[in-house]
Motif scaffolding. Structure first.
Motif, short mmCIF file in Angstrom:
data_model
loop_
_atom_site.label_atom_id
_atom_site.label_comp_id
_atom_site.label_asym_id
_atom_site.label_seq_id
_atom_site.Cartn_x
_atom_site.Cartn_y
_atom_site.Cartn_z
N VAL A 121 0.83 -1.21 0.00
CA VAL A 121 0.00 0.00 0.00
C VAL A 121 0.87 1.25 0.00
CG1 VAL A 121 -1.66 1.34 1.35
CG2 VAL A 121 -1.98 -1.13 1.08
N PHE A 122 1.93 1.21 0.79
CA PHE A 122 2.84 2.36 0.86
C PHE A 122 3.47 2.62 -0.51
CE2 PHE A 122 7.06 4.22 1.67
CZ PHE A 122 6.68 5.36 2.38
N PHE A 123 3.85 1.55 -1.20
CA PHE A 123 4.44 1.71 -2.52
C PHE A 123 3.44 2.29 -3.52
CE2 PHE A 123 4.77 -0.11 -6.79
CZ PHE A 123 5.95 0.48 -7.20
N ILE A 124 2.22 1.75 -3.53
CA ILE A 124 1.20 2.20 -4.47
C ILE A 124 0.88 3.67 -4.24
CG2 ILE A 124 -1.23 1.94 -5.12
CD1 ILE A 124 0.58 -0.17 -6.29
N ARG A 125 0.80 4.08 -2.99
CA ARG A 125 0.47 5.47 -2.68
C ARG A 125 1.57 6.42 -3.10
NH1 ARG A 125 -2.09 6.66 3.08
NH2 ARG A 125 -2.18 8.67 2.01
N ASN A 126 2.81 5.95 -3.11
CA ASN A 126 3.93 6.80 -3.47
C ASN A 126 4.34 6.70 -4.93
OD1 ASN A 126 5.32 8.13 -0.86
ND2 ASN A 126 4.45 6.15 -0.30
N GLU A 127 4.03 5.59 -5.55
CA GLU A 127 4.48 5.37 -6.92
C GLU A 127 3.36 5.27 -7.94
OE1 GLU A 127 7.79 5.03 -8.13
OE2 GLU A 127 8.14 5.99 -6.19
N GLY A 128 2.12 5.22 -7.44
CA GLY A 128 1.01 5.04 -8.37
C GLY A 128 0.94 3.60 -8.80
N LYS A 129 0.48 3.35 -10.02
CA LYS A 129 0.37 1.99 -10.52
C LYS A 129 1.73 1.30 -10.48
CE LYS A 129 -1.50 -0.70 -14.34
NZ LYS A 129 -2.13 -0.66 -15.67
N SER A 130 1.73 0.02 -10.10
CA SER A 130 2.98 -0.71 -9.94
C SER A 130 3.84 -0.65 -11.20
CB SER A 130 2.68 -2.18 -9.61
OG SER A 130 3.88 -2.90 -9.52
N ARG A 131 5.15 -0.30 -11.00
CA ARG A 131 6.05 -0.22 -12.14
C ARG A 131 7.17 -1.23 -12.04
NH1 ARG A 131 7.94 5.85 -12.74
NH2 ARG A 131 8.29 5.56 -10.50
N PHE A 132 6.95 -2.29 -11.27
CA PHE A 132 7.96 -3.32 -11.20
C PHE A 132 8.12 -3.90 -12.60
CE2 PHE A 132 6.37 -3.82 -6.69
CZ PHE A 132 7.40 -3.06 -6.16
N ASN A 133 9.31 -3.77 -13.15
CA ASN A 133 9.51 -4.09 -14.56
C ASN A 133 10.22 -5.44 -14.71
OD1 ASN A 133 9.61 -3.88 -17.31
ND2 ASN A 133 11.41 -2.56 -17.33
N PHE A 134 9.44 -6.50 -14.69
CA PHE A 134 10.00 -7.83 -14.90
C PHE A 134 9.98 -8.13 -16.39
CE2 PHE A 134 8.02 -8.31 -10.65
CZ PHE A 134 9.21 -8.49 -9.94
N ARG A 135 11.11 -8.58 -16.92
CA ARG A 135 11.13 -9.05 -18.30
C ARG A 135 10.38 -10.37 -18.38
NH1 ARG A 135 14.74 -6.70 -21.73
NH2 ARG A 135 16.19 -5.19 -20.80
N LYS A 136 9.75 -10.61 -19.52
CA LYS A 136 8.94 -11.82 -19.69
C LYS A 136 9.74 -13.08 -19.41
CE LYS A 136 5.56 -9.95 -22.96
NZ LYS A 136 4.97 -10.09 -24.32
N LEU A 137 10.98 -13.11 -19.87
CA LEU A 137 11.81 -14.28 -19.67
C LEU A 137 12.07 -14.51 -18.18
CD1 LEU A 137 13.38 -16.57 -20.97
CD2 LEU A 137 15.38 -15.04 -21.11
N THR A 138 12.34 -13.41 -17.48
CA THR A 138 12.61 -13.51 -16.04
C THR A 138 11.38 -13.98 -15.30
OG1 THR A 138 14.19 -11.69 -16.20
CG2 THR A 138 13.38 -12.26 -14.00
N VAL A 139 10.22 -13.41 -15.66
CA VAL A 139 8.96 -13.80 -15.03
C VAL A 139 8.71 -15.28 -15.24
CG1 VAL A 139 6.45 -13.56 -15.13
CG2 VAL A 139 7.90 -11.53 -15.16
N SER A 140 8.91 -15.75 -16.46
CA SER A 140 8.67 -17.16 -16.77
C SER A 140 9.62 -18.06 -15.97
CB SER A 140 8.87 -17.41 -18.27
OG SER A 140 7.96 -16.63 -19.02
N ALA A 141 10.89 -17.69 -15.93
CA ALA A 141 11.88 -18.51 -15.23
C ALA A 141 11.59 -18.57 -13.73
CB ALA A 141 13.28 -17.94 -15.47
N VAL A 142 11.32 -17.40 -13.15
CA VAL A 142 11.04 -17.34 -11.71
C VAL A 142 9.76 -18.11 -11.38
CG1 VAL A 142 10.44 -15.82 -9.79
CG2 VAL A 142 12.28 -15.18 -11.36
N SER A 143 8.76 -17.96 -12.24
CA SER A 143 7.49 -18.65 -12.01
C SER A 143 7.66 -20.15 -12.03
CB SER A 143 6.46 -18.23 -13.06
OG SER A 143 6.23 -16.85 -13.01
N VAL A 144 8.47 -20.64 -12.99
CA VAL A 144 8.73 -22.08 -13.09
C VAL A 144 9.46 -22.57 -11.85
CG1 VAL A 144 10.04 -23.86 -14.31
CG2 VAL A 144 8.69 -22.20 -15.60
N VAL A 145 10.45 -21.81 -11.39
CA VAL A 145 11.22 -22.19 -10.20
C VAL A 145 10.32 -22.24 -8.96
CG1 VAL A 145 13.05 -21.49 -8.62
CG2 VAL A 145 13.41 -21.36 -11.10
#
Length: 402
Positions: A121-145
């Motif tokens: 909540v603190f992050f959203i209030r200070n940064e607005g919409k989430s801007r965590f920038n995960f690359r698709k490849l990274t997201v896929s790899a982390v999700s699989v792990v």
């Protein structure tokens, strides 16, 4: 600088999530040998974050629900040493009646269970919409792990307790097995079980003391939260239970190897076991799940032998569904809170002294052979005993009598 700031929030969120999960398993006393199961919980919440963090309201709502469930597990564990079960959903109706107990279980440090939500909540209030920038490849790899950790650890821990200790697996298996325990027996299974019970029942009538109290009035007193560790025990030279001690020394029987067999029904399950010689169920409370069953236990057997069966309890008839179950168990007359004059309240009900005194007025009016089942209340958690009733002198190092 924006990316650095975002990375900083990601680190804070990760620390908050680890703190939450660590506090949960510390509070629920997970054995160190099973601590690797917590990786499943961590992976589960990380996957939720990866796929839902860009939809703030959805992510917030889902995590809030899971955090409330985590907190419910912690509070329930502090009292019953187990997690909540879906089969207990109806028991939320009792929450108001035991509010003092719930409050006594709350700790300031429980805020750790909501640490990740606060950080988000603190992050959203200070940064607005989430801007965590995960690359698709990274997201896929982390999700699989993370998925691999969840599945792999769950499968390997299946026979070594993961269903008992780990949050996700426990509630998943609880839902999958909700009706399994209460399934209907096949005719052949039912006959086999009935034959076994009859065989054991006939064998029980061959003991040296069988029928020794025939035709005598019978009193069964179930004392709330009293266990054998205080009987014949002393504290700094002071006898803790002098009246009970006297009973154990007089002519009679004192069974020291008496073990509690409780499911989710607590006090009600203790009654159920003692009156019916049956084990309670573990996915709910027997008084609710089987409220329409007719049981052939002590009250019914005594009635067949000319007894009149009565019960006494100085609390609400609706609590633990007693008003509907007691007639099924065999009680012909039951006295509850509405039948007593409420004097001093100890805990959340009529104090035991007044309860016994007023119950005797009902008992003295009975005629013939009687079975009296009496359930006390004053020793119930949170143990709010008035100062003037504390007769045992405490050491300065002990802050309360419990």
């Amino acid at each position: 600088s924006g990316k650095i700031k975002t990375d900083k929030y990601l680190i804070i969120l990760s620390i908050a999530l680890i703190a939450k999960i660590g506090y949960f398993y510390f509070s629920t006393q997970m054995p160190l040998a099973k601590i690797h199961y917590s990786l499943v919980t961590l992976s589960f919440f990380l996957l939720l974050f990866i796929f839902l963090h860009k939809i703030p309201m959805l992510y917030f709502s889902i995590i809030l629900l899971f955090n409330i469930l985590l907190y419910g597990d912690v509070l329930y564990f502090r009292y019953f040493s187990s997690f909540l079960s879906a089969g207990m959903i109806h028991q939320t109706a009792y929450a108001g009646s035991v509010s003092d107990i719930i409050i006594s279980l709350i700790r300031v440090t429980d805020l750790f269970l909501f640490a990740d939500l606060v950080a988000y909540v603190f992050f959203i209030r200070n940064e607005g919409k989430s801007r965590f920038n995960f690359r698709k490849l990274t997201v896929s790899a982390v999700s699989v792990v993370l998925t691999g950790i969840i599945v792999g650890t769950s499968v390997m821990g299946y026979y070594t307790g993961i269903r008992r200790y780990e949050f996700v697996n426990y509630h998943l298996f609880d839902l999958l097995n909700l009706d399994k325990e209460n399934s209907v027996l096949e005719p052949s299974e039912k006959k086999e079980l009935v034959d076994l019970i009859l065989k054991r029942y006939k064998a029980s009538g061959k003991g040296n003391y069988f029928g020794v109290a025939r035709n005598r009035n019978i009193f069964v007193i179930q004392m709330e939260s009293i266990q054998t560790n205080i009987v014949n025990a002393y504290y700094m030279g002071q006898e803790i239970t002098p009246n009970l001690n006297a009973l154990t020394k007089e002519e009679g029987f004192y069974f020291t190897n008496y073990y509690q067999q409780l499911g989710r029904g607590s006090t009600a399950d203790a009654e159920f076991v003692s009156l019916n010689s049956l084990f309670p169920i573990m996915t709910g409370d027997s008084y609710t799940v089987y409220e329409k069953n007719y049981f052939y236990g002590l009250p019914w057997i005594l009635r067949e032998n000319g007894y009149f069966a009565s019960s006494y309890h100085g609390y609400l008839s609706s609590f633990w569904n007693r008003e509907y179950v007691y007639p099924q168990i065999g009680f012909q007359n039951s006295y509850f809170e509405d039948d007593y004059v409420l004097g001093e309240i100890i805990g959340f009900g009529l104090n035991d002294f007044d309860f016994f005194e007023q119950s005797m007025d009902y008992i003295k009016d009975t005629k013939g052979k009687n079975f009296h089942f009496i359930v006390t209340l004053s020793c119930h958690k949170p143990y709010t005993i008035p100062q003037e009733l504390m007769e045992i002198e405490l050491s300065e190092n002990d802050d309360n009598i419990f």
